[in-house]
Write an enzyme that holds these catalytic residues in place. Structure first.
Site, PDB file in Angstrom:
ATOM      1  CB  CYS A   1      18.844  -2.159   7.361  1.00 22.65           C
ATOM      2  SG  CYS A   1      20.594  -2.349   7.039  1.00 22.65           S
TER       3      CYS A   1
ATOM      4  NE  ARG B   1      15.876  -0.229  12.733  1.00 20.27           N
ATOM      5  CZ  ARG B   1      15.487  -0.693  13.715  1.00 20.27           C
ATOM      6  NH1 ARG B   1      14.863  -0.498  14.600  1.00 20.27           N
ATOM      7  NH2 ARG B   1      16.445  -1.731  14.164  1.00 20.27           N
TER       8      ARG B   1
ATOM      9  CD1 TRP C   1      24.461   2.888   9.101  1.00 24.25           C
ATOM     10  CD2 TRP C   1      25.284   1.143   9.092  1.00 24.25           C
ATOM     11  NE1 TRP C   1      25.511   3.280   9.617  1.00 24.25           N
ATOM     12  CE2 TRP C   1      26.089   1.937   9.886  1.00 24.25           C
ATOM     13  CE3 TRP C   1      25.680  -0.430   9.336  1.00 24.25           C
ATOM     14  CZ2 TRP C   1      27.320   1.546  10.403  1.00 24.25           C
ATOM     15  CZ3 TRP C   1      26.774  -0.646   9.990  1.00 24.25           C
ATOM     16  CH2 TRP C   1      27.678   0.490  10.577  1.00 24.25           C
TER      17      TRP C   1
ATOM     18  CG  ASN D   1      17.396  -5.004   8.598  1.00 24.00           C
ATOM     19  OD1 ASN D   1      17.564  -4.613   7.503  1.00 24.00           O
ATOM     20  ND2 ASN D   1      16.375  -4.781   9.597  1.00 24.00           N
ATOM     21  N   GLY D   2      21.394  -7.474   8.911  1.00 17.41           N
ATOM     22  CA  GLY D   2      22.071  -8.462   9.487  1.00 17.41           C
ATOM     23  C   GLY D   2      23.373  -8.757   8.739  1.00 17.41           C
TER      24      GLY D   2
ATOM     25  CD  GLU E   1      25.675  11.362  26.104  1.00 16.24           C
ATOM     26  OE1 GLU E   1      26.821  10.338  25.855  1.00 16.24           O
ATOM     27  OE2 GLU E   1      24.648  11.460  25.592  1.00 16.24           O
TER      28      GLU E   1
ATOM     29  CE  LYS F   1      24.357  12.644  22.086  1.00 17.31           C
ATOM     30  NZ  LYS F   1      24.222  11.488  22.974  1.00 17.31           N
TER      31      LYS F   1
ATOM     32  CD  GLU G   1      25.867  10.861  18.634  1.00 20.28           C
ATOM     33  OE1 GLU G   1      25.901   9.551  18.140  1.00 20.28           O
ATOM     34  OE2 GLU G   1      25.585  10.975  19.735  1.00 20.28           O
TER      35      GLU G   1
ATOM     36  CG  HIS H   1      48.579  12.513  34.031  1.00 19.82           C
ATOM     37  ND1 HIS H   1      49.598  12.370  34.667  1.00 19.82           N
ATOM     38  CD2 HIS H   1      47.728  13.075  34.860  1.00 19.82           C
ATOM     39  CE1 HIS H   1      49.456  12.798  35.889  1.00 19.82           C
ATOM     40  NE2 HIS H   1      48.154  13.238  36.173  1.00 19.82           N
TER      41      HIS H   1
ATOM     42  CE  LYS I   1      17.755   6.525  18.919  1.00 22.31           C
ATOM     43  NZ  LYS I   1      18.637   7.586  19.796  1.00 22.31           N
TER      44      LYS I   1
HETATM   45  O1  M6R Z   1      20.016   1.450  21.714  1.00 19.15           O
HETATM   46  P1  M6R Z   1      21.552   1.604  22.697  1.00 19.15           P
HETATM   47  O2  M6R Z   1      21.468   2.382  24.025  1.00 19.15           O
HETATM   48  O3  M6R Z   1      22.102   0.257  23.029  1.00 19.15           O
HETATM   49  O4  M6R Z   1      22.526   2.333  21.604  1.00 19.15           O
HETATM   50  C1  M6R Z   1      23.807   2.400  22.151  1.00 19.15           C
HETATM   51  C2  M6R Z   1      24.848   3.290  21.489  1.00 19.15           C
HETATM   52  O5  M6R Z   1      24.681   2.824  19.883  1.00 19.15           O
HETATM   53  C3  M6R Z   1      24.309   4.592  21.376  1.00 19.15           C
HETATM   54  O6  M6R Z   1      23.874   5.254  22.627  1.00 19.15           O
HETATM   55  C4  M6R Z   1      24.928   5.667  20.438  1.00 19.15           C
HETATM   56  O7  M6R Z   1      26.311   5.801  20.997  1.00 19.15           O
HETATM   57  C5  M6R Z   1      24.248   7.211  20.266  1.00 19.15           C
HETATM   58  N1  M6R Z   1      24.197   7.454  18.884  1.00 19.15           N
HETATM   59  C6  M6R Z   1      24.696   7.916  21.051  1.00 19.15           C
HETATM   60  O8  M6R Z   1      24.117   9.363  20.907  1.00 19.15           O
END
Ligand code: M6R
Length: 608
Positions: free
Chosen positions: A2, A27, A74, A100-101, A481, A485, A488, A504, A603
């Site tokens: 958040c 965020r 969030w 936050n938390g 990766e 991408k 998400e 497999h 984020k």
């Molecule tokens: O800030 P960080 O690199 O620690 O974040 C890790 C993951 O949360 C981050 O890479 C997440 O998987 C992204 N949304 C991927 O695009």
């Protein structure tokens, strides 16, 4: 996850809070709210959904004040409704809290407060804090906050205002980032430097356990006994332009196109071509430390975990040291084999990911030396690691990580080069790798020129419901990766697999509706991947192949080809990542998805 903003000063408060919230919307973006204090008491506006909804609520029912706090949420406790949006107020409406938390002993505290007659108006753990502070208030807001926090278990970054002690914001941090923005005749509080950058570059990053009292002309950082403690003032290095879209439709696209520059910046002043090595000023590892490393553990989450897998291969290949890659969330609860001869590399764009931070602390506790590969300067991991390599990729605002990934792989390559040259790697081989790294920015620009062709491929596949991404060796993590991408930001189910492992299980999924993205540059395992492409073709799968040469072996096997230049095998994922990012981006845009703020994501994941 958040975002928190606070302002105290002579300007109109609500617009400053709104602007700060918009800068932090990446965020968390499921609801938002503000609380302002003026001579008549507390006034709040809250709205479910994006910050635009809060803006509309403020436009139709304006509020004014001289001090205020705001929040973009969030959801953790309770659905993202207006009733659960922050700020939360105490029963007598004198206290407003943004948080936050997670409060872990929420149930116990809630029951105790209900016994005392408090009525709860939300499903959140945060509301507990508001009532608790009201209950414990005895003339000083900071003392009430400190008293409340002694009863709380869990994590927090929080900001509190009260009509019973106006003229100040009280903030506290444990596990969730907060900073004070220092102005002239005004001061700010935020969870993210981007929220205050339009007003000031001077910030104080709070540490876990700190409480801050922020007034119009003064601020204090105090401990749990209300005693003032020393702090340092840092300068934010980013420019405002870097956190704006700059003519691009989305931050993600801007950040993809920034990669020639961000990769250059990661290497700047560090790559020593003549000696085939790297100079890394902040790693705080002596020659003896580097020689004494018995094993390496790399820990991270998400995209950063994918770059960790590439780092594992690099270090094992060039330094001949055993490396293990661990999801931070798993590592922290294992009984890992870590000694004082273990180097723990911690990778995080934000430097705030809760699991990664906890894993790093665990590794330290067990005696390992920790090395942070972090993008955000001043973040918690960067401040707590034993040494570090900043990525210098610039702010990454799009929730999908793009330029941070390529910079992470470059930072890993720099470190590998340094370590390998200390050990057995010859200067000749070191120079070859360094030279290849030097060429990456121009090669990235070349890859970006194929964006229109990739957009055309995206048009063909935008209705697909499943994707498979396959690669081998260094390009297996690239395949992972690529799949991450796509899923998400477009919500299409996608899986990454080592290409040969397809036989497999996943091969059962392949038919004429299944697109399969092969990351197949001409590297050491190219011939093996060709066999895997043949296996997919034999089952009528649709192939999108990222490759680097006009290969006769590929004739008749490719439906769509994306060409990338060649480099050292270990650097190839830096180039292959870009078409994967672009493919995901264009498919998501064509499906009408909000690529910068995908549903359910945030984020920076600052809760466990
Ligand atoms: O800030 P960080 O690199 O620690 O974040 C890790 C993951 O949360 C981050 O890479 C997440 O998987 C992204 N949304 C991927 O695009």
């Amino acid at each position: 996850m958040c975002g928190i903003i606070g302002y105290i000063g002579p300007k109109a408060v609500a617009p400053i809070l709104l602007e700060g919230l918009k800068r932090m919307e990446y965020r968390g973006y499921d609801s938002a709210g503000v609380a302002l204090l003026n001579g008549t008491g507390l006034q709040t506006r809250r709205a479910a959904g994006k910050i635009a909804n809060l803006e509309a609520a403020l436009a139709s029912q304006p509020i004014t004040g001289v001090v205020g706090i705001g929040h973009t949420r969030w959801a953790t406790h309770g659905p993202p409704t207006e009733r659960n949006a922050h700020p939360h107020r105490s029963g007598d409406e004198s206290v407003a809290v943004v948080h936050n938390g997670i409060i872990e002993n929420a149930n116990t505290l809630r029951s105790a407060l209900v016994e005392l007659g408090y009525e709860f108006r939300s499903d959140t753990d945060t509301e507990i804090l508001a009532h608790l502070i009201e209950e414990l208030f005895d003339g000083s807001l900071e003392e009430a906050v400190i008293a409340a926090l002694t009863k709380v278990e869990g994590t927090y970054g929080l900001a509190v205002v009260s009509s019973r002690d106006p003229g100040k914001i009280v903030a506290a941090r444990k596990g969730s980032p907060l900073l004070i923005g220092i102005g002239v005749g005004e001061n700010f509080l935020a969870s993210d430097p981007s929220a205050v950058l339009a007003h000031t570059r001077n910030v104080v990053y709070l540490n876990d356990g700190d409480v801050a009292v922020i007034e119009r002309d003064a601020y204090r950082v105090i401990d749990r006994h209300a005693a003032t403690i020393p702090h340092t003032v840092d300068r934010i290095q980013w420019d405002l332009a870097e956190i704006e879209r700059g003519g691009y439709d989305h931050f993600m696209l801007k950040e993809i196109f920034e990669q020639p520059m961000s990769v250059e910046n990661t290497m700047r002043g560090r790559l020593i071509l003549a000696d085939g090595t790297a100079k890394l000023g902040g790693i705080n590892l002596t020659h003896a430390d580097l020689m004494n490393i018995d094993n390496v553990v790399i820990t991270a989450c998400g995209t950063s975990w994918h770059s960790a897998l590439i780092g594992e291969m690099m270090i094992e290949e060039l330094c001949r040291i055993p490396v293990e890659v661990e999801y931070a969330s798993e590592f922290r609860y294992k009984n890992p084999i870590v000694t004082d001869r273990t180097l723990c590399i911690v990778i995080s764009q934000s430097g705030e990911t809760a699991d990664t931070l906890a894993a790093m602390r665990e590794a330290k506790r067990r005696g390992a030396k920790t090395l942070g590969l972090v993008n955000v300067v001043g973040s918690t991991i960067a401040r707590e690691d034993d040494g570090g390599v900043y990525l210098h990729a610039g702010p990454e605002i799009g929730v999908a990580s793009t330029k941070a990934f390529t910079s992470q792989v470059v930072a890993l390559a720099l470190f590998t080069l340094k370590l390998a040259r200390k050990r057995d790697l010859s200067v000749v081989r070191g120079r070859e790798i360094a030279q290849a790294m030097h060429g990456l920015p121009a090669q990235l620009a070349e890859v970006l020129a194929s964006a229109p062709a990739i957009e055309a491929i995206a048009e063909e596949f935008k209705e697909s419901t499943n994707f498979l991404y396959l690669g081998r060796g260094y390009n297996f993590p690239a395949a992972l990766e690529g799949a991450l991408k796509l899923k998400e930001i477009s919500y299409i189910h996608a899986e990454g697999y080592p290409a040969a492992e397809m036989k497999h299980g996943p091969i059962a999924l392949i038919d004429d509706r299944m697109p399969v993205v092969f990351v197949a540059p001409h590297d050491a395992v190219f011939d093996k991947v060709v066999s895997n492409i043949q296996e997919v073709r034999a089952r009528h799968g649709r192939t999108i192949v990222i490759t680097s040469r006009d290969e006769p072996a590929l004739k008749g096997l490719i439906d769509y080809e994306i060409r990338i230049p060649e480099t050292e095998d270990m650097l190839m994922p830096i180039l292959s990542a870009v078409p994967l990012q672009l493919l995901a981006y264009y498919i998501a845009v064509k499906r009408g998805a909000n690529v910068d703020q995908p549903r359910n994501l945030a984020k920076s994941v600052t809760v466990e």
